[in-house]
Design a protein around this motif. Structure first.
Motif, PDB file in Angstrom:
ATOM      1  N   THR A  25       0.841  -1.198   0.000  1.00 38.62           N
ATOM      2  CA  THR A  25       0.000   0.000   0.000  1.00 38.62           C
ATOM      3  C   THR A  25       0.873   1.244   0.000  1.00 38.62           C
ATOM      4  O   THR A  25       0.582   2.217  -0.704  1.00 38.62           O
ATOM      5  CB  THR A  25      -0.942  -0.003   1.220  1.00 38.62           C
ATOM      6  OG1 THR A  25      -1.784  -1.152   1.136  1.00 38.62           O
ATOM      7  CG2 THR A  25      -1.802   1.248   1.267  1.00 38.62           C
ATOM      8  N   ASP A  26       1.949   1.220   0.763  1.00 32.82           N
ATOM      9  CA  ASP A  26       2.885   2.351   0.775  1.00 32.82           C
ATOM     10  C   ASP A  26       3.643   2.465  -0.544  1.00 32.82           C
ATOM     11  O   ASP A  26       3.894   3.564  -1.029  1.00 32.82           O
ATOM     12  CB  ASP A  26       3.894   2.203   1.916  1.00 32.82           C
ATOM     13  CG  ASP A  26       3.279   2.435   3.284  1.00 32.82           C
ATOM     14  OD1 ASP A  26       2.179   3.030   3.360  1.00 32.82           O
ATOM     15  OD2 ASP A  26       3.902   2.016   4.279  1.00 32.82           O
ATOM     16  N   VAL A  32      -5.741  -0.986  -4.536  1.00 33.20           N
ATOM     17  CA  VAL A  32      -6.520  -1.742  -3.551  1.00 33.20           C
ATOM     18  C   VAL A  32      -6.389  -3.244  -3.790  1.00 33.20           C
ATOM     19  O   VAL A  32      -6.588  -4.029  -2.868  1.00 33.20           O
ATOM     20  CB  VAL A  32      -8.007  -1.331  -3.520  1.00 33.20           C
ATOM     21  CG1 VAL A  32      -8.153   0.085  -3.006  1.00 33.20           C
ATOM     22  CG2 VAL A  32      -8.661  -1.476  -4.852  1.00 33.20           C
ATOM     23  N   THR A  33      -6.071  -3.633  -5.021  1.00 33.66           N
ATOM     24  CA  THR A  33      -5.792  -5.043  -5.318  1.00 33.66           C
ATOM     25  C   THR A  33      -4.589  -5.131  -6.243  1.00 33.66           C
ATOM     26  O   THR A  33      -4.321  -4.220  -7.027  1.00 33.66           O
ATOM     27  CB  THR A  33      -6.980  -5.762  -6.004  1.00 33.66           C
ATOM     28  OG1 THR A  33      -7.254  -5.134  -7.246  1.00 33.66           O
ATOM     29  CG2 THR A  33      -8.214  -5.777  -5.119  1.00 33.66           C
ATOM     30  N   ILE A  34      -3.889  -6.261  -6.136  1.00 31.50           N
ATOM     31  CA  ILE A  34      -2.757  -6.524  -7.016  1.00 31.50           C
ATOM     32  C   ILE A  34      -2.949  -7.917  -7.596  1.00 31.50           C
ATOM     33  O   ILE A  34      -3.122  -8.884  -6.862  1.00 31.50           O
ATOM     34  CB  ILE A  34      -1.416  -6.432  -6.269  1.00 31.50           C
ATOM     35  CG1 ILE A  34      -1.245  -5.019  -5.709  1.00 31.50           C
ATOM     36  CG2 ILE A  34      -0.266  -6.803  -7.191  1.00 31.50           C
ATOM     37  CD1 ILE A  34      -0.011  -4.825  -4.885  1.00 31.50           C
ATOM     38  N   ALA A  52      -1.959  -3.570 -10.862  1.00 29.88           N
ATOM     39  CA  ALA A  52      -2.713  -3.058  -9.714  1.00 29.88           C
ATOM     40  C   ALA A  52      -3.982  -2.356 -10.171  1.00 29.88           C
ATOM     41  O   ALA A  52      -4.014  -1.758 -11.249  1.00 29.88           O
ATOM     42  CB  ALA A  52      -1.842  -2.099  -8.906  1.00 29.88           C
ATOM     43  N   LYS A  53      -5.008  -2.453  -9.339  1.00 29.75           N
ATOM     44  CA  LYS A  53      -6.278  -1.772  -9.594  1.00 29.75           C
ATOM     45  C   LYS A  53      -6.587  -0.859  -8.405  1.00 29.75           C
ATOM     46  O   LYS A  53      -6.290  -1.190  -7.266  1.00 29.75           O
ATOM     47  CB  LYS A  53      -7.431  -2.772  -9.746  1.00 29.75           C
ATOM     48  CG  LYS A  53      -7.296  -3.694 -10.932  1.00 29.75           C
ATOM     49  CD  LYS A  53      -7.648  -2.986 -12.204  1.00 29.75           C
ATOM     50  CE  LYS A  53      -7.593  -3.969 -13.367  1.00 29.75           C
ATOM     51  NZ  LYS A  53      -7.926  -3.367 -14.615  1.00 29.75           N
ATOM     52  N   GLY A  54      -7.238   0.269  -8.716  1.00 27.53           N
ATOM     53  CA  GLY A  54      -7.632   1.217  -7.692  1.00 27.53           C
ATOM     54  C   GLY A  54      -9.037   0.954  -7.200  1.00 27.53           C
ATOM     55  O   GLY A  54      -9.690  -0.024  -7.593  1.00 27.53           O
ATOM     56  N   ALA A  56     -11.928   2.316  -7.821  1.00 27.33           N
ATOM     57  CA  ALA A  56     -13.000   2.287  -8.821  1.00 27.33           C
ATOM     58  C   ALA A  56     -12.733   1.253  -9.922  1.00 27.33           C
ATOM     59  O   ALA A  56     -13.438   1.234 -10.929  1.00 27.33           O
ATOM     60  CB  ALA A  56     -13.169   3.676  -9.433  1.00 27.33           C
ATOM     61  N   GLY A  57     -11.722   0.414  -9.745  1.00 30.64           N
ATOM     62  CA  GLY A  57     -11.404  -0.601 -10.742  1.00 30.64           C
ATOM     63  C   GLY A  57     -10.467  -0.118 -11.831  1.00 30.64           C
ATOM     64  O   GLY A  57     -10.166  -0.857 -12.767  1.00 30.64           O
ATOM     65  N   GLU A  58      -9.989   1.123 -11.697  1.00 26.49           N
ATOM     66  CA  GLU A  58      -9.071   1.653 -12.701  1.00 26.49           C
ATOM     67  C   GLU A  58      -7.676   1.061 -12.501  1.00 26.49           C
ATOM     68  O   GLU A  58      -7.290   0.709 -11.389  1.00 26.49           O
ATOM     69  CB  GLU A  58      -9.013   3.187 -12.626  1.00 26.49           C
ATOM     70  CG  GLU A  58      -8.215   3.756 -11.464  1.00 26.49           C
ATOM     71  CD  GLU A  58      -8.917   3.755 -10.114  1.00 26.49           C
ATOM     72  OE1 GLU A  58      -8.331   4.274  -9.150  1.00 26.49           O
ATOM     73  OE2 GLU A  58     -10.042   3.224  -9.995  1.00 26.49           O
ATOM     74  N   THR A  59      -6.943   0.944 -13.583  1.00 30.60           N
ATOM     75  CA  THR A  59      -5.588   0.423 -13.524  1.00 30.60           C
ATOM     76  C   THR A  59      -4.659   1.467 -12.920  1.00 30.60           C
ATOM     77  O   THR A  59      -4.697   2.630 -13.297  1.00 30.60           O
ATOM     78  CB  THR A  59      -5.094   0.046 -14.936  1.00 30.60           C
ATOM     79  OG1 THR A  59      -5.966  -0.949 -15.469  1.00 30.60           O
ATOM     80  CG2 THR A  59      -3.679  -0.488 -14.907  1.00 30.60           C
ATOM     81  N   VAL A  60      -3.845   1.040 -11.970  1.00 33.15           N
ATOM     82  CA  VAL A  60      -2.838   1.906 -11.353  1.00 33.15           C
ATOM     83  C   VAL A  60      -1.523   1.624 -12.072  1.00 33.15           C
ATOM     84  O   VAL A  60      -1.102   0.469 -12.164  1.00 33.15           O
ATOM     85  CB  VAL A  60      -2.705   1.628  -9.837  1.00 33.15           C
ATOM     86  CG1 VAL A  60      -1.587   2.452  -9.224  1.00 33.15           C
ATOM     87  CG2 VAL A  60      -4.023   1.875  -9.129  1.00 33.15           C
ATOM     88  N   ALA A  61      -0.906   2.669 -12.590  1.00 37.71           N
ATOM     89  CA  ALA A  61       0.340   2.501 -13.349  1.00 37.71           C
ATOM     90  C   ALA A  61       1.470   2.016 -12.449  1.00 37.71           C
ATOM     91  O   ALA A  61       1.676   2.526 -11.355  1.00 37.71           O
ATOM     92  CB  ALA A  61       0.724   3.818 -13.998  1.00 37.71           C
TER      93      ALA A  61
END
Length: 108
Positions: A25-26, A32-34, A52-54, A56-61
């Motif tokens: 998380t840090d 929120v998920t990996i 990773a997803k945030g 709202a389900g968006e992809t985290v770069a």
């Protein structure tokens, strides 16, 4: 793993999972998920890969290095898992679930 004088492991497994969730998380703000697999899309052979997803389900770069490090850390905490299928690590509660069960609504 080292044990205390009572013979109880000094670091219970559930503690490792929660510490890993806090570290990731840090390391990956907003995630929120990996999702972890051994199928890195940029490699022709099996290689640890994470996405990773945030909230709202968006992809985290993720950088390639961060994706590989996160995948390796998760693989090391669950060496007994069947890694022939992708797994999803929920950073809020620290469970590891087969990704195909989540997509099908199957639960943990």
């Amino acid at each position: 793993m080292l044990a205390t004088p009572s013979g109880i492991p000094a670091c219970p497994e559930i503690g490792r999972q929660h510490r890993l969730a806090a570290q990731l998380t840090d390391m990956i703000p907003g995630a929120v998920t990996i999702r972890v697999s051994l199928a890195d899309p940029s490699q022709a052979w099996p290689h640890p890969h994470a996405s990773a997803k945030g909230e709202a389900g968006e992809t985290v770069a993720l950088s390639r290095t961060t994706a590989r490090v996160a995948a390796r850390w998760i693989l090391r905490v669950w060496p007994e898992a069947d890694w022939t299928r992708p797994r999803t690590f929920d950073l809020a509660d620290a469970p590891l679930t087969r990704s195909d069960l989540i997509a099908a609504g199957g639960g943990r």
